[in-house]
Design a protein around this motif. Structure first.
Motif, short mmCIF file in Angstrom:
data_model
loop_
_atom_site.label_atom_id
_atom_site.label_comp_id
_atom_site.label_asym_id
_atom_site.label_seq_id
_atom_site.Cartn_x
_atom_site.Cartn_y
_atom_site.Cartn_z
N GLN A 45 15.81 10.53 -4.22
CA GLN A 45 15.49 9.11 -4.35
C GLN A 45 14.43 8.71 -3.33
O GLN A 45 13.50 7.96 -3.66
CB GLN A 45 16.76 8.27 -4.16
CG GLN A 45 16.53 6.80 -4.38
CD GLN A 45 17.81 5.98 -4.25
OE1 GLN A 45 18.84 6.49 -3.85
NE2 GLN A 45 17.73 4.71 -4.58
N SER A 48 11.11 9.97 -4.51
CA SER A 48 10.64 9.14 -5.62
C SER A 48 10.09 7.81 -5.11
O SER A 48 9.03 7.36 -5.55
CB SER A 48 11.78 8.90 -6.61
OG SER A 48 11.42 7.99 -7.59
N GLN A 49 10.80 7.20 -4.17
CA GLN A 49 10.33 5.93 -3.61
C GLN A 49 9.04 6.12 -2.82
O GLN A 49 8.15 5.28 -2.88
CB GLN A 49 11.42 5.32 -2.72
CG GLN A 49 12.59 4.79 -3.50
CD GLN A 49 13.72 4.31 -2.61
OE1 GLN A 49 13.78 4.63 -1.42
NE2 GLN A 49 14.62 3.53 -3.17
N ARG A 50 8.93 7.23 -2.12
CA ARG A 50 7.71 7.51 -1.36
C ARG A 50 6.52 7.62 -2.32
O ARG A 50 5.44 7.09 -2.06
CB ARG A 50 7.89 8.81 -0.57
CG ARG A 50 6.74 9.11 0.37
CD ARG A 50 7.05 10.31 1.25
NE ARG A 50 8.05 9.93 2.24
CZ ARG A 50 9.14 10.65 2.52
NH1 ARG A 50 9.36 11.79 1.91
NH2 ARG A 50 10.00 10.24 3.43
N GLU A 52 6.32 6.25 -5.33
CA GLU A 52 6.06 4.93 -5.91
C GLU A 52 5.33 4.03 -4.91
O GLU A 52 4.43 3.27 -5.29
CB GLU A 52 7.37 4.27 -6.34
CG GLU A 52 7.17 3.01 -7.14
CD GLU A 52 8.46 2.49 -7.74
OE1 GLU A 52 8.47 1.30 -8.11
OE2 GLU A 52 9.44 3.24 -7.85
N ILE A 53 5.67 4.12 -3.64
CA ILE A 53 4.98 3.32 -2.62
C ILE A 53 3.51 3.74 -2.56
O ILE A 53 2.62 2.89 -2.45
CB ILE A 53 5.67 3.46 -1.25
CG1 ILE A 53 6.99 2.69 -1.26
CG2 ILE A 53 4.77 2.97 -0.12
CD1 ILE A 53 7.85 2.92 -0.04
#
Length: 156
Positions: A45, A48-50, A52-53
């Motif tokens: 997660q 994935s967030q990295r 998306e950022i």
């Protein structure tokens, strides 16, 4: 689990204690495996967030570049505004107590972000109109009432 005593010589007691220890060890191994799966899921997660950022940063940079390229805002003024907004957000985040994270992004009940400007100027008729009624064209920002007439004007 109870510890074996030096004084206890009964085989049944020792067998029962060993079986209890084996059961407890099995539970701990199972719990350890479950926790490892949880940690792996959290790592995925975060990755994935990295990603998306990174994509959001690229999109924001493209929007800022477009605003500057179309001469809608000066690059220096945009930089000052962004720096001020980031500083204000950091200050608000440090002042506010941490909120519990929602179970999913759809559970978040945050207010809609405020618009930077409520009105914009039409490049064709020079009227101030609500920003939501502006369409950006190759000739600049145009209001909805001027947009149909713009289609019939000869290109430059």
């Amino acid at each position: 689990m109870r510890k074996l005593s030096f004084w206890t010589s009964g085989e049944g007691y020792q067998i029962r204690a060993i079986n209890e220890a084996a059961d407890e060890l099995g539970r701990l191994q199972s719990h350890n495996s479950f926790m490892q799966q949880q940690v792996d899921a959290l790592r995925r997660q975060v990755d994935s967030q990295r990603s998306e950022i990174g994509q959001l940063k690229a999109a924001l940079q493209a929007v800022c570049d477009l605003l500057v390229d179309l001469n809608l805002v000066e690059e220096e003024a945009l930089g000052y505004r962004i720096d001020a907004a980031v500083a204000e957000a950091a200050e608000a985040a440090s002042a506010a107590p941490p909120a519990a994270a929602p179970a999913s992004p759809f559970d978040a009940s945050s207010p809609a972000p405020s618009l930077v400007a409520n009105e914009a100027s039409c490049s064709r008729c020079r009227r101030e109109v609500p920003a939501r009624d502006i369409t950006f064209t190759d000739r600049g920002p145009v209001c909805e009432s001027c947009l149909p007439a713009l289609a019939f004007e000869p290109g430059e």
